[in-house]
Design a protein around this motif. Sequence first.
Motif, PDB file in Angstrom:
ATOM      1  N   MET A   1       0.844  -1.190   0.000  1.00  0.00           N
ATOM      2  CA  MET A   1       0.000   0.000   0.000  1.00  0.00           C
ATOM      3  C   MET A   1       0.882   1.243   0.000  1.00  0.00           C
ATOM      4  N   THR A   2       0.477   2.255  -0.756  1.00  0.00           N
ATOM      5  CA  THR A   2       1.231   3.493  -0.853  1.00  0.00           C
ATOM      6  C   THR A   2       0.322   4.668  -0.540  1.00  0.00           C
ATOM      7  N   VAL A   3       0.835   5.589   0.277  1.00  0.00           N
ATOM      8  CA  VAL A   3       0.108   6.790   0.664  1.00  0.00           C
ATOM      9  C   VAL A   3       0.789   7.997   0.023  1.00  0.00           C
ATOM     10  N   LEU A   4      -0.003   8.850  -0.602  1.00  0.00           N
ATOM     11  CA  LEU A   4       0.463  10.148  -1.085  1.00  0.00           C
ATOM     12  C   LEU A   4      -0.066  11.203  -0.126  1.00  0.00           C
ATOM     13  N   LYS A   5       0.850  11.926   0.529  1.00  0.00           N
ATOM     14  CA  LYS A   5       0.464  12.992   1.467  1.00  0.00           C
ATOM     15  C   LYS A   5       0.742  14.333   0.810  1.00  0.00           C
ATOM     16  N   ILE A   6      -0.295  15.160   0.745  1.00  0.00           N
ATOM     17  CA  ILE A   6      -0.189  16.463   0.102  1.00  0.00           C
ATOM     18  C   ILE A   6      -0.448  17.541   1.144  1.00  0.00           C
ATOM     19  N   ASP A   7       0.564  18.362   1.406  1.00  0.00           N
ATOM     20  CA  ASP A   7       0.438  19.464   2.369  1.00  0.00           C
ATOM     21  C   ASP A   7       0.331  20.778   1.623  1.00  0.00           C
ATOM     22  N   THR A   8      -0.523  21.677   2.144  1.00  0.00           N
ATOM     23  CA  THR A   8      -0.811  22.924   1.431  1.00  0.00           C
ATOM     24  C   THR A   8      -0.711  24.165   2.298  1.00  0.00           C
ATOM     25  N   SER A   9      -0.515  24.014   3.604  1.00  0.00           N
ATOM     26  CA  SER A   9      -0.539  25.181   4.482  1.00  0.00           C
ATOM     27  C   SER A   9       0.691  26.056   4.294  1.00  0.00           C
ATOM     28  N   ALA A  10       0.466  27.365   4.197  1.00  0.00           N
ATOM     29  CA  ALA A  10       1.575  28.319   4.123  1.00  0.00           C
ATOM     30  C   ALA A  10       2.337  28.370   5.443  1.00  0.00           C
ATOM     31  N   ARG A  11       1.709  27.935   6.501  1.00  0.00           N
ATOM     32  CA  ARG A  11       2.349  27.917   7.818  1.00  0.00           C
ATOM     33  C   ARG A  11       3.147  26.617   7.950  1.00  0.00           C
TER      34      ARG A  11
END
Length: 196
Positions: A1-11
């Motif tokens: 199983m593979t997880v793609l984590k996408i972060d978007t916070s400017a902080r």
Amino acid sequence: MTVLKIDTSARLEGSNSRVLSDYLVSQLGDQDLIVRDLVREALPEVSAEDLIGVHGSSGEDRHSLQQHLGLSEQLIGELNAADTVVFGVSMYNFTVPAALKRWIDYVCRAGVTFKYGANGPQGLTGIKRAFIVTATGGTPVGSPVDFASGYLEHICKFIGVETVHHIDASGSKGTPEKVIESAKAQIDALLQLETA
């Protein structure tokens, strides 16, 4: 199983969406992990001409277009490798961050991540599930003025994600500590339901 984590916070420090997306990934257990941080590694701006070329999967040999097409293929490759996508989304001005919208424009490509058929659009990625962690300063998640979580769910289903889960990390739930505590409880309950 593979997880793609996408972060978007400017902080980059003290971000609720980052804390919670990290927590969610840790609770998923021993998985292969792909991290796409759209702030630390900002995607380049696309000219109108090149955006049209990317969406049309143009065969033109213009250097700038080929660079954008190559990046689009890389981002779509990350999606296609994943069984699960975890979005850490900070709501800005009632919708998704510009960095996330740019990613969406790179990955939504006709004939590549979706196609049109007799019954309308059909997603092609075959991703099993997505978790959308939506953090807000005070806008209630799922309210009439939340133009982030529902939009991103639509995009997920548009490209072929089978199941979409929402984690509400809105500031309307109280202090930052209470927001984190509540969202972690939601994550735990969702994952327990999946294994029940």
